[in-house]
Design a protein around this motif. Structure first.
Motif, mmCIF file in Angstrom:
data_model
loop_
_atom_site.group_PDB
_atom_site.id
_atom_site.type_symbol
_atom_site.label_atom_id
_atom_site.label_comp_id
_atom_site.label_asym_id
_atom_site.label_seq_id
_atom_site.Cartn_x
_atom_site.Cartn_y
_atom_site.Cartn_z
ATOM 1 N N GLY A 93 -1.305 -2.382 -10.277
ATOM 2 C CA GLY A 93 -2.638 -2.980 -10.197
ATOM 3 C C GLY A 93 -2.744 -4.193 -9.281
ATOM 4 N N CYS A 132 -6.522 0.268 -5.812
ATOM 5 C CA CYS A 132 -7.251 -0.789 -6.536
ATOM 6 C C CYS A 132 -8.269 -1.500 -5.658
ATOM 7 N N CYS A 154 -12.015 14.036 -7.069
ATOM 8 C CA CYS A 154 -11.354 12.723 -7.134
ATOM 9 C C CYS A 154 -10.064 12.951 -7.921
ATOM 10 N N GLY A 200 -6.830 13.099 -7.154
ATOM 11 C CA GLY A 200 -5.518 12.607 -6.721
ATOM 12 C C GLY A 200 -4.691 13.693 -6.074
HETATM 13 C C1 LIG Z 1 4.461 3.393 -8.780
HETATM 14 C C2 LIG Z 1 3.099 3.140 -8.202
HETATM 15 C C3 LIG Z 1 2.628 1.850 -8.048
HETATM 16 C C4 LIG Z 1 1.384 1.601 -7.512
HETATM 17 N N1 LIG Z 1 0.940 0.311 -7.433
HETATM 18 C C5 LIG Z 1 -0.293 0.073 -6.924
HETATM 19 C C6 LIG Z 1 -0.790 -1.253 -6.873
HETATM 20 O O1 LIG Z 1 -0.156 -2.201 -7.334
HETATM 21 N N2 LIG Z 1 -2.014 -1.466 -6.314
HETATM 22 C C7 LIG Z 1 -2.772 -0.423 -5.831
HETATM 23 O O2 LIG Z 1 -3.868 -0.677 -5.323
HETATM 24 N N3 LIG Z 1 -2.338 0.839 -5.887
HETATM 25 C C8 LIG Z 1 -1.118 1.116 -6.411
HETATM 26 N N4 LIG Z 1 -0.640 2.386 -6.470
HETATM 27 C C9 LIG Z 1 -1.481 3.444 -5.887
HETATM 28 C C10 LIG Z 1 -2.603 3.848 -6.843
HETATM 29 O O3 LIG Z 1 -1.995 4.241 -8.037
HETATM 30 C C11 LIG Z 1 -3.416 4.991 -6.258
HETATM 31 O O4 LIG Z 1 -3.939 4.630 -5.001
HETATM 32 C C12 LIG Z 1 -4.593 5.324 -7.170
HETATM 33 O O5 LIG Z 1 -4.216 5.309 -8.501
HETATM 34 C C13 LIG Z 1 -5.181 6.677 -6.846
HETATM 35 O O6 LIG Z 1 -6.204 6.896 -7.771
HETATM 36 P P1 LIG Z 1 -6.990 8.257 -7.838
HETATM 37 O O7 LIG Z 1 -8.041 8.098 -8.860
HETATM 38 O O8 LIG Z 1 -7.426 8.675 -6.474
HETATM 39 O O9 LIG Z 1 -5.908 9.350 -8.308
HETATM 40 P P2 LIG Z 1 -5.201 9.492 -9.744
HETATM 41 O O10 LIG Z 1 -4.938 8.201 -10.346
HETATM 42 O O11 LIG Z 1 -4.064 10.432 -9.543
HETATM 43 O O12 LIG Z 1 -6.302 10.203 -10.646
HETATM 44 C C14 LIG Z 1 -6.583 11.574 -10.566
HETATM 45 C C15 LIG Z 1 -7.215 11.992 -11.887
HETATM 46 O O13 LIG Z 1 -7.577 13.372 -11.772
HETATM 47 C C16 LIG Z 1 -7.107 14.073 -12.908
HETATM 48 N N5 LIG Z 1 -6.820 15.429 -12.458
HETATM 49 C C17 LIG Z 1 -5.965 15.815 -11.478
HETATM 50 N N6 LIG Z 1 -5.971 17.156 -11.353
HETATM 51 C C18 LIG Z 1 -6.851 17.622 -12.282
HETATM 52 C C19 LIG Z 1 -7.292 18.921 -12.661
HETATM 53 N N7 LIG Z 1 -6.845 20.027 -12.059
HETATM 54 N N8 LIG Z 1 -8.192 19.018 -13.660
HETATM 55 C C20 LIG Z 1 -8.684 17.910 -14.274
HETATM 56 N N9 LIG Z 1 -8.324 16.666 -13.951
HETATM 57 C C21 LIG Z 1 -7.400 16.531 -12.965
HETATM 58 C C22 LIG Z 1 -5.856 13.311 -13.367
HETATM 59 O O14 LIG Z 1 -5.599 13.530 -14.742
HETATM 60 C C23 LIG Z 1 -6.254 11.870 -13.062
HETATM 61 O O15 LIG Z 1 -6.920 11.292 -14.170
HETATM 62 C C24 LIG Z 1 0.577 2.685 -7.052
HETATM 63 C C25 LIG Z 1 1.029 3.981 -7.230
HETATM 64 C C26 LIG Z 1 2.269 4.220 -7.808
HETATM 65 C C27 LIG Z 1 2.731 5.636 -8.010
#
Ligand SMILES: Cc1cc2nc3c(=O)[nH]c(=O)nc-3n(C[C@H](O)[C@H](O)[C@H](O)COP(=O)(O)OP(=O)(O)OC[C@H]3O[C@@H](n4cnc5c(N)ncnc54)[C@H](O)[C@@H]3O)c2cc1C
Length: 349
Positions: A45, A314, A188, A190
């Motif tokens: 975060g 974030c 969204c 991921g």
């Molecule tokens: C170890 C680590 C440390 C990090 N530290 C930081 C940090 O300090 N600061 C920062 O800014 N970023 C950090 N990041 C990066 C950050 O985590 C990502 O940029 C961000 O979380 C991406 O968010 P998102 O919502 O796009 O994807 P995700 O968080 O992957 O969310 C995707 C969502 O979709 C859902 N989903 C996926 N496929 C399906 C499906 N088929 N059906 C239904 N639901 C589904 C999942 O359950 C999830 O809830 C870090 C990442 C990691 C791995």
């Protein structure tokens, strides 16, 4: 059920996209399968304005930082939680070259940098020999509180189950999914977007990251500490310690190698006792040119994507969620560098 937008995924991207849609008076339904290893649940975060060995200013950070602060305060006020705090990152120099790089950067462009009045003032709690510099301000987002609190707040608009691609149909300018009829669908989800038919041609670059969670009762919780690894204040009086950046991996599971290596680094760095309580791992949904994927499929105008946040979800998610929604309400365009229009040729093949 009829809605304006069907969103797939409630990580930080789906959270902010739906929040901005709600503020714009649009309705939505989110399908999310609550994966425990989603990137947003594993992230520390941090929003850090200066990153990397070369001490580079983060892309667009002068706009992203104030936007993020306001956006997290706003959503936090709605949810009745505080989900962003300002802090500093104390960067302990691992080598003489890194010390020099910091001092050179500080001499030429001190924005976001400072030096401590007394370089030895952390010696009570940490082992270090080459001093440290300060990156300030940094922000810490409490994703562990924000994501579940927001999920509860949208309970009636959230379906907790895996999205089934075979159930999606586009007909008569509408999207149909099971018993839902929507104007548009936005992914969204991921790392899942990486291998579905609409957007798999986008230049995704997934990287694996791991973190240990530890109790370190005697460590001051007001700062982030960095020396090779980062030690970050986390939920419930714990600390998050990481991370790795692996471009080749077999799965998204925690590894013994990481646990042993980082435990050894912690023993070396900390003068106070610690207990490891958990070990997390996930895949960051990154992109080759490190810019988000925002917008509509060029040949399927009812299908959109909000993804590719990489290491910086974030700060990028709140900013580009607002931009995406403002483009929907015709107020502003999506920044060209973040709009998937830049891949029209690839996606049209
Ligand atoms: C170890 C680590 C440390 C990090 N530290 C930081 C940090 O300090 N600061 C920062 O800014 N970023 C950090 N990041 C990066 C950050 O985590 C990502 O940029 C961000 O979380 C991406 O968010 P998102 O919502 O796009 O994807 P995700 O968080 O992957 O969310 C995707 C969502 O979709 C859902 N989903 C996926 N496929 C399906 C499906 N088929 N059906 C239904 N639901 C589904 C999942 O359950 C999830 O809830 C870090 C990442 C990691 C791995």
């Amino acid at each position: 059920m009829q809605t304006d937008f069907l969103l797939i995924g409630q990580g930080i991207s789906g959270t902010f996209l739906s929040w901005e849609l709600k503020k714009a008076g649009k309705s939505f339904i989110i399908i999310d399968d609550a994966q425990p290893s989603a990137a947003s649940k594993v992230a520390s975060g941090i929003i850090n304005p200066i990153t990397g060995r070369r001490m580079v200013k983060t892309w667009m950070i002068d706009e992203l930082l104030p936007h993020a602060f306001d956006a997290y305060r706003e959503i936090g006020a709605f949810l009745g939680i505080e989900c962003i705090t300002q802090t500093d990152s104390l960067d302990f120099f691992p080598t003489a070259q890194m010390r020099l790089a910091f001092l050179e950067r500080y001499a030429t462009d001190p924005q976001y940098l400072s030096l401590p009045a007394d370089e030895n003032d952390q010696m009570m709690q940490l082992n270090y020999g080459l001093g440290y510099g300060i990156i300030s301000p940094c922000f810490l987002v409490d994703l562990q509180s924000l994501l579940p609190a927001y999920r509860t707040s949208i309970e009636t608009s959230l379906i907790q189950e895996p999205f089934e691609r075979s159930q999606l149909r586009i007909e008569d300018n509408s999207v149909f999914y099971k018993n839902i009829k929507a104007d548009k669908v936005i992914f969204c989800d991921g790392k899942s977007s990486f291998d579905h038919p609409y957007f798999s041609r986008l230049p995704f670059a997934l990287s694996k990251g791991e973190a240990l969670i530890a109790a370190i009762p005697d460590l001051d919780r007001s700062k982030i500490y960095k020396k090779g690894i980062s030690i970050v204040p986390w939920k419930q009086d714990l600390f998050w310690i990481g991370s790795s950046y692996e471009w080749e991996f077999e799965n998204d599971l925690p590894t013994t190698d990481f646990r042993e290596r980082v435990t050894a680094q912690l023993k070396e760095l900390l003068k106070t006792p610690f207990t490891i309580t958990d070990h997390l791992a996930s895949l960051r949904p990154g992109t080759l040119e490190r810019r988000p994927f925002t917008g509509w499929h060029p040949n399927q105008p009812h299908i959109g994507i909000f993804n590719g946040m990489g290491t910086k979800g974030c700060s990028l998610a709140p900013y580009f969620a607002r931009q995406f929604v403002r483009s929907i309400t015709n107020d502003t365009a999506i920044l060209a560098e973040a709009d998937i229009k830049r891949f029209t040729r690839i996606l049209s093949r």
